[in-house]
Structures are given as C-alpha cells and as structure tokens.
Write an enzyme that holds these catalytic residues in place. Structure first.
Site, PDB file in Angstrom:
ATOM      1  N   LYS A  52      71.180  12.661  71.050  1.00 37.27           N
ATOM      2  CA  LYS A  52      69.834  12.732  70.947  1.00 37.27           C
ATOM      3  C   LYS A  52      69.134  13.271  69.752  1.00 37.27           C
ATOM      4  O   LYS A  52      67.909  12.263  69.173  1.00 37.27           O
ATOM      5  CB  LYS A  52      69.232  13.496  71.623  1.00 37.27           C
ATOM      6  CG  LYS A  52      69.284  13.525  73.688  1.00 37.27           C
ATOM      7  CD  LYS A  52      68.501  14.251  74.676  1.00 37.27           C
ATOM      8  CE  LYS A  52      69.182  13.995  75.861  1.00 37.27           C
ATOM      9  NZ  LYS A  52      68.671  15.237  76.640  1.00 37.27           N
ATOM     10  N   GLN A  96      67.535  21.418  77.020  1.00 33.89           N
ATOM     11  CA  GLN A  96      68.895  20.778  77.685  1.00 33.89           C
ATOM     12  C   GLN A  96      68.609  21.510  79.070  1.00 33.89           C
ATOM     13  O   GLN A  96      69.322  23.118  78.972  1.00 33.89           O
ATOM     14  CB  GLN A  96      69.514  20.344  77.341  1.00 33.89           C
ATOM     15  CG  GLN A  96      70.773  19.470  77.096  1.00 33.89           C
ATOM     16  CD  GLN A  96      70.381  17.869  77.684  1.00 33.89           C
ATOM     17  OE1 GLN A  96      69.769  18.027  76.422  1.00 33.89           O
ATOM     18  NE2 GLN A  96      71.041  17.374  78.205  1.00 33.89           N
ATOM     19  N   ASP A 119      60.350  15.312  78.556  1.00 32.82           N
ATOM     20  CA  ASP A 119      61.290  14.889  79.302  1.00 32.82           C
ATOM     21  C   ASP A 119      60.499  14.502  80.773  1.00 32.82           C
ATOM     22  O   ASP A 119      61.037  13.952  81.615  1.00 32.82           O
ATOM     23  CB  ASP A 119      62.223  16.241  79.480  1.00 32.82           C
ATOM     24  CG  ASP A 119      63.745  16.217  79.314  1.00 32.82           C
ATOM     25  OD1 ASP A 119      64.150  14.880  79.054  1.00 32.82           O
ATOM     26  OD2 ASP A 119      63.947  17.265  78.443  1.00 32.82           O
TER      27      ASP A 119
HETATM   28  N1  GUN Z   1      70.051  17.212  81.674  1.00 34.11           N
HETATM   29  C1  GUN Z   1      70.294  15.953  82.014  1.00 34.11           C
HETATM   30  N2  GUN Z   1      69.621  14.918  82.155  1.00 34.11           N
HETATM   31  C2  GUN Z   1      68.935  15.582  81.639  1.00 34.11           C
HETATM   32  C3  GUN Z   1      67.629  15.109  80.996  1.00 34.11           C
HETATM   33  O1  GUN Z   1      67.329  13.470  81.118  1.00 34.11           O
HETATM   34  N3  GUN Z   1      66.393  15.842  79.588  1.00 34.11           N
HETATM   35  C4  GUN Z   1      67.480  17.302  79.930  1.00 34.11           C
HETATM   36  N4  GUN Z   1      66.670  18.197  79.373  1.00 34.11           N
HETATM   37  N5  GUN Z   1      68.888  17.798  80.593  1.00 34.11           N
HETATM   38  C5  GUN Z   1      69.053  17.023  81.092  1.00 34.11           C
END
Ligand code: GUN
Length: 291
Positions: A52, A96, A119
């Site tokens: 990311k 995350q 998110d």
């Molecule tokens: N863990 C798995 N997928 C995601 C996501 O799209 N965002 C976040 N913050 N954590 C995740």
C-alpha cells in the site's frame, strides 16, 4: 477463458489516479496523504501494508507508516488514531487487520474519523453503503465490482454465489451484487461454514465469489461450466519449487477450474492489486472532498 487481470487493471487505475493528483496540485491542492498503522509482525499484514505504501509513491501520494509493537496497549493505539484524526494534512487512515487478540477491532474501527475511514469499515460508512449513499466503499468488494465492470461481465439476473460471510468481503460484496445497478442486479446467495450442500449451490453459480481463506477449497466439480470465478483468498503454502520456499494460493484450484469457466481471477495478480487501487481511489476522494 478470459483472465480477469487485476494487476493490469490496477495499473490503469493507478495511472488515472496519478493524473488526477497532478490536476489537484495544479488547482492549488496538496498531495493526498494516507496514513497506515501496522501493529505487530504478522508477515502477511506487513506485505500488504508495504504494498500500500509503495502504491502511494507510484501515484504521487504522501504516506505515513506507523509501526507499533505487538504488545502495545489498546489505549496507545487509540491515542495514535486520535492524533491522526486531528492532523489536517492526513486524508485517509487505515489500521491493518487483523489486530492482536488483546485489542478490540470494533473499538479501533469506531475510533477512526468517518471522513478519514478510507477502508470503509466504520459503522457510519457501512450504514451509508447499505443505504446506497455516497461513501467510502470497502476496498476489496469495490475492487471486485470494478474488475467486473472493466471486463464488462454480465451480472444482471445472474445467480451470484458468495462463499464466506466476513464483514470485510463476503457480506458487503453480497450487498453490492444484489443492488439495482451495474455491476449488480444479481440474485445473491451468501454461503458460509454452516451451509449445507455447498457443492450443489456453487454448481448453480453464474458468478462465484470466494473469500474464505482456505487454499484450493473450490474444486472444478464445484463450478458450473462457463461461470465467472472471483478468488479473494490468498494463503501462503510451503513449496519446494520456489526460491523463498513459499507459494501463494487462492481459494480456488486455478489449474482445473480455469479450464471450465468463462472468466477467472489469478492469485496473485487478481483481486489483491485491485484492493490497493480502490484504497488509493478512496484516499483521492477524501482529499478532493476537502478541497
Ligand atoms: N486485512 C485484510 N484486508 C484488509 C483491508 O482491506 N484493510 C485493512 N485495514 N486490513 C485488512
């Protein structure tokens, strides 16, 4: 069979975003800024967060990565979130997941300012999504919908079977696929660990979306000929064939299922890169809203 190439498609989206960023700056705006919090040393989470941050650099965003030890208290994490909430330079914040067991994920998600929740996990934004109001759509379901749209996959009136009911993927994608729009207008069946006769249900799917995290769970006999198969799973399995000793596998037995279906996403290079592209899109949207 047509490969739904998420890597290729996400690169196009990233080019579109980069162009938008330069226009934003021409108009006197600043670079969009994404902050990510990573708690602990979960290998998969580390890989995702690094990807990311790298994607932010590619499109011309500023990024801030905050790493916290596995054993930090919930209070410290909530304080970090508060600081970012009140930092006007930051447009988007993600924490995350998964978090260590001693931290309440709901409390953490709730603490993020909805305007910065790129998110789309905050209850406020999930509520707005359910009501079809403008909001940040969760990135993985949004990435799936975008892939179906860009490849012009027919969804109206089709039977869409979703395997897995997580709040991040299975539940929101089942809502998006059932709504009166394109992609959408599908008749959706949401299946999960207690579903009886899963094979019979999956065999009737025109569109099969699998997000349960079990390597190669979907075999070719579970798939209808000509179906469109979207594989959200990504599991690291031991392999003697790779240099690292690991290989990434999806929830679908790609080699056999791909011989039978009309469209399929590869793993890696399918839904994963689309998720990142949609996160960037949400961050850009947040920055533009401020301007
Ligand atoms: N863990 C798995 N997928 C995601 C996501 O799209 N965002 C976040 N913050 N954590 C995740």
């Amino acid at each position: 069979m047509i490969l739904l190439d998420g890597k290729y498609t996400s690169n196009i989206i990233k080019e579109e975003i980069a162009l938008d960023v330069s226009k934003l700056i021409e108009k006197g705006g600043k670079k969009p800024h994404l902050a990510a919090i990573l708690v602990g040393d979960n290998g998969a989470s580390e890989t995702y967060v690094n990807a990311k941050v790298r994607a932010c650099e590619i499109v011309g965003f500023t990024s801030t990565l905050i790493r916290l030890e596995n054993n930090i208290s919930e209070e410290i994490l909530l304080n970090e979130i508060k600081k970012i909430n009140s930092n006007d330079d930051i447009d988007g914040l993600i924490v995350q997941l998964p978090l260590p067991d001693h931290i309440d994920e709901i409390k953490v998600t709730d603490a993020i300012l909805p305007e910065k929740d790129v998110d789309g996990f905050h209850p406020f934004n999930i509520g707005r999504m359910n009501l079809e109001l403008p909001t940040f759509l969760p990135a993985t379901p949004a990435g799936i919908v975008e892939l179906l749209k860009r490849y012009k996959v027919e969804t109206s009136g089709k039977h869409c079977v979703v395997v897995g009911r997580s709040s991040i993927v299975g539940t929101p994608i089942s809502i998006l696929m059932s709504r009166n729009s394109y992609p959408g207008n599908s008749t959706v069946t949401l299946t999960h660990s207690r579903t009886q006769n899963l094979k019979k249900i999956s065999q009737s799917a025109d569109i099969l979306i699998v997000a349960l995290g079990k390597a190669e769970f979907i075999t070719s006999e579970m798939v209808k000929k000509g179906a469109c198969v979207i594989d959200v799973g990504i599991t690291r399995v031991k392999s003697e064939k790779t240099k690292s000793g690991w290989k990434l596998k999806g929830d679908v037995d790609f080699n056999n299922v791909s011989k039978k279906c009309s469209y399929i996403t590869p793993v890696p290079g399918g839904v994963g890169p689309m998720t990142i592209a949609m996160l960037l899109k949400n961050t850009l949207l947040s920055a533009k809203q401020k301007l």
